[in-house]
Scaffold this motif. Structure first.
Motif, mmCIF file in Angstrom:
data_model
loop_
_atom_site.group_PDB
_atom_site.id
_atom_site.type_symbol
_atom_site.label_atom_id
_atom_site.label_comp_id
_atom_site.label_asym_id
_atom_site.label_seq_id
_atom_site.Cartn_x
_atom_site.Cartn_y
_atom_site.Cartn_z
ATOM 1 N N GLN A 22 -15.309 2.167 -18.848
ATOM 2 C CA GLN A 22 -14.639 0.868 -18.756
ATOM 3 C C GLN A 22 -13.141 1.001 -18.976
ATOM 4 O O GLN A 22 -12.348 0.323 -18.349
ATOM 5 C CB GLN A 22 -15.240 -0.086 -19.779
ATOM 6 N N GLN A 273 -27.094 -16.663 -23.405
ATOM 7 C CA GLN A 273 -27.294 -15.498 -22.541
ATOM 8 C C GLN A 273 -28.610 -14.802 -22.856
ATOM 9 O O GLN A 273 -29.074 -14.809 -23.985
ATOM 10 C CB GLN A 273 -26.154 -14.500 -22.749
ATOM 11 N N ASP A 274 -29.157 -14.176 -21.816
ATOM 12 C CA ASP A 274 -30.437 -13.495 -21.993
ATOM 13 C C ASP A 274 -30.370 -12.382 -23.020
ATOM 14 O O ASP A 274 -31.316 -12.159 -23.753
ATOM 15 C CB ASP A 274 -30.903 -12.916 -20.655
ATOM 16 N N PHE A 275 -29.227 -11.673 -23.059
ATOM 17 C CA PHE A 275 -29.226 -10.528 -23.964
ATOM 18 C C PHE A 275 -29.237 -10.946 -25.424
ATOM 19 O O PHE A 275 -29.695 -10.194 -26.278
ATOM 20 C CB PHE A 275 -28.080 -9.556 -23.663
ATOM 21 N N ALA A 278 -32.838 -11.582 -25.971
ATOM 22 C CA ALA A 278 -33.510 -10.285 -26.014
ATOM 23 C C ALA A 278 -33.287 -9.619 -27.354
ATOM 24 O O ALA A 278 -34.212 -9.044 -27.934
ATOM 25 C CB ALA A 278 -32.992 -9.391 -24.884
ATOM 26 N N HIS A 293 -23.112 -8.460 -31.118
ATOM 27 C CA HIS A 293 -23.393 -8.801 -29.724
ATOM 28 C C HIS A 293 -22.446 -9.840 -29.170
ATOM 29 O O HIS A 293 -22.102 -9.810 -28.000
ATOM 30 C CB HIS A 293 -24.841 -9.272 -29.577
ATOM 31 N N PRO A 296 -17.854 -8.971 -29.659
ATOM 32 C CA PRO A 296 -17.277 -8.059 -28.664
ATOM 33 C C PRO A 296 -17.221 -8.662 -27.263
ATOM 34 O O PRO A 296 -16.334 -8.347 -26.480
ATOM 35 C CB PRO A 296 -18.228 -6.852 -28.691
ATOM 36 N N ASN A 297 -18.177 -9.544 -26.961
ATOM 37 C CA ASN A 297 -18.159 -10.182 -25.647
ATOM 38 C C ASN A 297 -17.145 -11.310 -25.564
ATOM 39 O O ASN A 297 -16.747 -11.711 -24.477
ATOM 40 C CB ASN A 297 -19.553 -10.732 -25.320
ATOM 41 N N PHE B 97 -38.068 -9.072 -20.817
ATOM 42 C CA PHE B 97 -37.687 -10.322 -20.164
ATOM 43 C C PHE B 97 -37.631 -10.189 -18.650
ATOM 44 O O PHE B 97 -37.672 -9.108 -18.087
ATOM 45 C CB PHE B 97 -36.343 -10.803 -20.698
ATOM 46 N N GLU B 99 -35.116 -11.040 -16.492
ATOM 47 C CA GLU B 99 -33.887 -10.672 -15.799
ATOM 48 C C GLU B 99 -33.276 -9.416 -16.398
ATOM 49 O O GLU B 99 -32.539 -9.496 -17.373
ATOM 50 C CB GLU B 99 -32.871 -11.810 -15.927
ATOM 51 N N THR B 102 -29.300 -9.444 -16.889
ATOM 52 C CA THR B 102 -28.546 -10.128 -17.932
ATOM 53 C C THR B 102 -29.121 -9.897 -19.324
ATOM 54 O O THR B 102 -28.586 -10.398 -20.293
ATOM 55 C CB THR B 102 -28.514 -11.638 -17.670
ATOM 56 N N SER B 103 -30.217 -9.156 -19.410
ATOM 57 C CA SER B 103 -30.844 -9.004 -20.723
ATOM 58 C C SER B 103 -30.259 -7.871 -21.535
ATOM 59 O O SER B 103 -30.650 -7.662 -22.669
ATOM 60 C CB SER B 103 -32.344 -8.787 -20.565
ATOM 61 N N LEU B 104 -29.348 -7.107 -20.940
ATOM 62 C CA LEU B 104 -28.680 -6.053 -21.698
ATOM 63 C C LEU B 104 -27.256 -6.499 -21.978
ATOM 64 O O LEU B 104 -26.604 -7.092 -21.116
ATOM 65 C CB LEU B 104 -28.679 -4.749 -20.902
ATOM 66 N N ASN B 105 -26.782 -6.174 -23.159
ATOM 67 C CA ASN B 105 -25.423 -6.547 -23.534
ATOM 68 C C ASN B 105 -24.419 -5.711 -22.745
ATOM 69 O O ASN B 105 -24.427 -4.486 -22.832
ATOM 70 C CB ASN B 105 -25.255 -6.308 -25.036
ATOM 71 N N PRO B 106 -23.548 -6.363 -21.969
ATOM 72 C CA PRO B 106 -22.670 -5.611 -21.069
ATOM 73 C C PRO B 106 -21.635 -4.741 -21.759
ATOM 74 O O PRO B 106 -21.086 -3.847 -21.132
ATOM 75 C CB PRO B 106 -21.990 -6.706 -20.242
ATOM 76 N N VAL B 107 -21.358 -4.954 -23.040
ATOM 77 C CA VAL B 107 -20.264 -4.201 -23.658
ATOM 78 C C VAL B 107 -20.716 -2.967 -24.431
ATOM 79 O O VAL B 107 -19.884 -2.249 -24.961
ATOM 80 C CB VAL B 107 -19.383 -5.088 -24.574
ATOM 81 N N TYR B 152 -23.158 2.423 -19.324
ATOM 82 C CA TYR B 152 -23.175 0.984 -19.596
ATOM 83 C C TYR B 152 -24.159 0.324 -18.637
ATOM 84 O O TYR B 152 -24.408 0.846 -17.545
ATOM 85 C CB TYR B 152 -21.773 0.399 -19.414
ATOM 86 N N HIS B 154 -23.976 -1.960 -16.506
ATOM 87 C CA HIS B 154 -23.586 -2.228 -15.116
ATOM 88 C C HIS B 154 -23.618 -0.979 -14.255
ATOM 89 O O HIS B 154 -23.516 -1.067 -13.035
ATOM 90 C CB HIS B 154 -22.203 -2.873 -15.080
ATOM 91 N N MET B 165 -35.077 -1.836 -20.614
ATOM 92 C CA MET B 165 -35.616 -2.950 -21.405
ATOM 93 C C MET B 165 -37.007 -2.602 -21.941
ATOM 94 O O MET B 165 -37.342 -2.920 -23.080
ATOM 95 C CB MET B 165 -35.724 -4.225 -20.553
#
Lengths: 385, 329
Positions: A22, A273-275, A278, A293, A296-297, B97, B99, B102-107, B152, B154, B165
């Motif tokens: 990133q 959000q889904d995460f 989750a 979670h 940071p977002n 889940f 989806e 979107t179920s994983l934290n993107p960061v 990551y 993405h 997941m």
């Protein structure tokens, strides 16, 4: 139906696309935005100058002495050579000339600018640090726990504690102790009983929700936004003893509202959000969800508003110093150099123009850098590049 | 043998300003150890809500558990405190889940997130956790797991993300995995892979699977037991073969008839007329009667009872039950 091998992904994998972290991706986009890059460069130079300036202008015998008065050498223009006949060796300007000239007391403006750079930097960062801290805290609470209702219970408890604390503060110990003990007893009682299934009718009104956490915090934000903050700062600074730390704190405490709104908005959308669901389903606790979670977002817009906020804080400090409410006189800041110089604007224009330009360039660089960050961190604006 | 998970007459309502949406209106089902149970039904029939209720993740308010009980290993878990629930979530009952996007934290990297799933419940050293992550990714069939751990979300494809997941759900060796339409967001070839993966994992780890789906083809692949849900109630339940061979409820029949099949090639597929009722305004009597081709006068008035066809096969349609019995005798 066709038979599929369970793990055919591995066998027929295409050659992987170049993987960027990133950070690399961010830098690649950032480099394209020339103005933001210039902003970042100026910011870094400013940072180095400010830190270096602190080390060469402080101490008992600084290399660049911003407070050294040379009355015979007053109002010398920039880049002029010192008059060697009137100066004793210790009064010689370190670079052999007055780079930015001298002011009406013959003090070296270059040294004073160096000292002022550090003031501007610390005011900017500390004030924004306070603002961001308060903003994330309140915005986070409003966004995550916003729907929790505040009951009359809580208000009662708060009044008890506030009453006790203020009684202490004003020196009447006995009522203070009584009130605080009552508050602790009240807290203990409600912690013990938890949530009674059926509170007795006489006390049922205590459980009634008066308002929600979200309403409380966000209306407080609205109230704070109603004050013209510069005049609020002027009032507070007039009451408090003049010191650079008070200025930082006051600027910080009057500029957190924007961050609070940002963070609240981010948290409201992140919470759904889904995460996050989750993570909850994995047994992760509230605190960990918030700090690991969600923050940071949510940090991207905060970073942007903080960068622009630094520019605002520097400007506010300069304005305060200009009006004479800022950092007390022997200490130089860009604002009070400007303020001192305005009397001589026709005879010695450098006294106003040099700090003026310095403020302009630093504030502009922070704004450009902040906007560059915003463009990159916001995917919708990213497409322009 | 007592069931691992048993849901008894569960009712979950969502209170609006003026209406009450009865998302789940008296649902009972059981999951035994090592068994795959499928909850089948259209969107909005309460499948996901029932799964979230098991994990205590219904937002309250507006959600409200209006009645019923949930037992896990013989212990009632509906009234548990939040801290006690956190001990169960992820460790004993895990969820996958719908989806994966979107179920994983993107960061955070995939490795961080799987590690978190382990570390939340077990105090183990970082290196051990790391090697467990590698093992988990291997188990779910992700090639070169060491490198993927540093990726990551993405950077992964949808199928890989869903595998991640699943790895997270398996991290603490749960007794039950609840999979909420885990293949819906994936394309068909990947769907098949994920289904096979579930089957393999279940065999290897002897865990139960509560699989929520609307896709009967999926059900046919993996189910031992099926519960068909409609508008917040269970309309038919039984063993997989029984239901597919002899569906006893008009809704199940309709669902089966609307499956594409080679024998039906060239003909227009059957579709059940009408739409699912709004959970706030359900029709009285049998909730399915406005769409049912066998509907009789009684269907509008009386809520149907479960009719027993033997061997655990129950159906909530007295009209058809009477008809079959008159034919037999």
């Amino acid at each position: 139906m066709t038979k599929f091998q369970p793990h055919s992904e591995s066998s027929s994998e295409a050659p992987p696309a170049p993987r960027r972290t990133q950070g690399q991706e961010f830098w690649r986009l950032f480099k394209k935005n020339r103005l933001a890059l210039a902003g970042l460069a100026i910011f870094l130079i400013f940072f180095i100058i400010a830190v270096a300036g602190l080390s060469v202008t402080s101490g008992t015998r600084p290399y660049f002495d911003p407070a050294l008065v040379r009355l015979p050498e007053k109002l010398r223009p920039p880049l002029s050579r010192p008059n060697l006949e009137v100066l004793i060796p210790g009064e010689m300007p370190p670079l052999g000339m007055y780079v930015f000239g001298t002011d009406d007391l013959g003090r070296d403006v270059f040294s004073r600018m160096l000292q002022g750079a550090w003031v501007s930097l610390t005011v900017g960062f500390v004030a924004v640090g306070i603002a961001v801290f308060v903003g994330i805290l309140l915005g986070g609470i409003a966004g995550y726990y916003g729907q929790t209702s505040i009951t009359i219970n809580h208000i009662f408890l708060f009044c008890l504690m506030l009453g006790g604390a203020s009684a202490f503060a004003f020196g009447s110990l006995f009522p203070g102790v009584i009130l605080l003990i009552a508050a602790i007893a009240f807290l203990y009682r409600s912690a013990r009983s938890g949530k009674p299934a059926k509170p007795s009718l006489a006390l049922a009104w205590l459980q009634k929700g008066a308002t929600s956490v979200d309403t409380l915090i966000m209306r407080f934000v609205d109230i704070m936004l109603c004050f013209p903050s510069f005049f609020l700062i002027l009032t507070v600074v007039a009451l408090l003893p003049a010191s650079i730390y008070n200025i930082m704190i006051v600027i910080g405490l009057t500029s957190w509202m924007g961050t609070t709104r940002f963070v609240r908005a981010e948290f409201l959308s992140l919470r759904e959000q889904d995460f996050v669901t989750a993570a909850k389903a994995l047994g992760v606790g509230d605190r960990r969800i918030i700090f690991r979670h969600m923050i940071p977002n949510a940090v991207a817009p905060v970073l942007v508003s903080a960068t622009i906020g630094i520019a605002g804080a520097i400007l506010t400090e300069a304005g305060l110093s200009f009006l004479g409410f800022g950092v007390p006189p022997p200490y130089a800041t860009w604002g009070n150099i400007l303020s001192d110089g305005k009397r001589f604007i026709f005879d010695a224009p450098w006294l106003t123009f040099i700090p003026g330009f310095a403020i302009l360039i630093v504030v502009l660089s922070f704004n450009l850098f902040g906007e560059g960050l915003r463009d990159i961190l916001n995917p919708k604006l990213r497409e322009r590049y | 043998m007592s069931p691992l998970l048993s849901v008894q007459n569960l009712k979950v309502y969502f209170r609006g300003d003026e209406t009450v949406a009865r998302a789940i209106d008296g649902v009972s089902y059981e999951v035994h150890a090592g068994e795959t149970v499928c909850l089948v039904g259209e969107s909005g029939c309460g499948k996901t809500v029932s799964a979230l209720t098991i994990l205590g993740l219904i937002p309250r308010p507006p959600g409200e558990i209006a009645g019923g009980k949930i037992f896990f290993k013989g212990r009632s878990i509906l009234g548990l405190k939040e801290e006690e629930f956190q001990q169960i979530r992820g460790k004993r009952i895990a969820m996958v889940f719908q989806e994966p996007m979107t179920s994983l934290n993107p960061v955070f990297t995939v490795g961080d997130q799987i590690k978190e799933a382990i570390m939340v419940h077990e105090a183990i050293a970082d290196r051990q956790a790391h090697s467990r992550c590698v093992g988990l990714l291997k188990d779910v069939g992700i090639p070169s797991p060491e490198e993927r751990l540093r990726d990551y979300p993405h950077q992964l494809s949808g199928g890989q993300r869903q595998r991640v997941m699943i790895a997270m759900a398996l991290a603490c060796n749960p007794n039950i995995v609840i999979a909420d339409e885990p293949t819906t967001a994936l394309d068909v070839t990947i769907q098949k892979q994920i289904l096979n993966l579930f089957k393999e994992l279940q065999k290897a780890r002897d865990m139960s699977l509560l699989y929520i789906t609307h896709d009967l083809n999926v059900v046919r692949e993996i189910a031992d037991c099926i519960y068909v849900m409609y508008a917040g109630i269970i309309v038919e339940q039984g063993k997989m073969e029984d239901l597919f061979e002899h569906a006893r409820h008009p809704y199940t029949m309709g669902l089966l008839a609307s499956l594409p099949h080679r024998a039906k090639r060239g003909r227009i597929l059957y579709s059940i007329p009408g739409t699912v009722p709004d959970p706030a305004y359900k029709p009285g009597g049998c909730p399915f009667h406005p769409r049912c081709e066998h509907a009789a006068g009684i269907c509008k008035k009386e809520f149907p009872e479960m009719c027993d066809y033997g061997d655990g096969h129950l159906s909530r349609c007295p009209v058809l039950y009477e008809r079959t019995n008159t034919v037999t005798f």
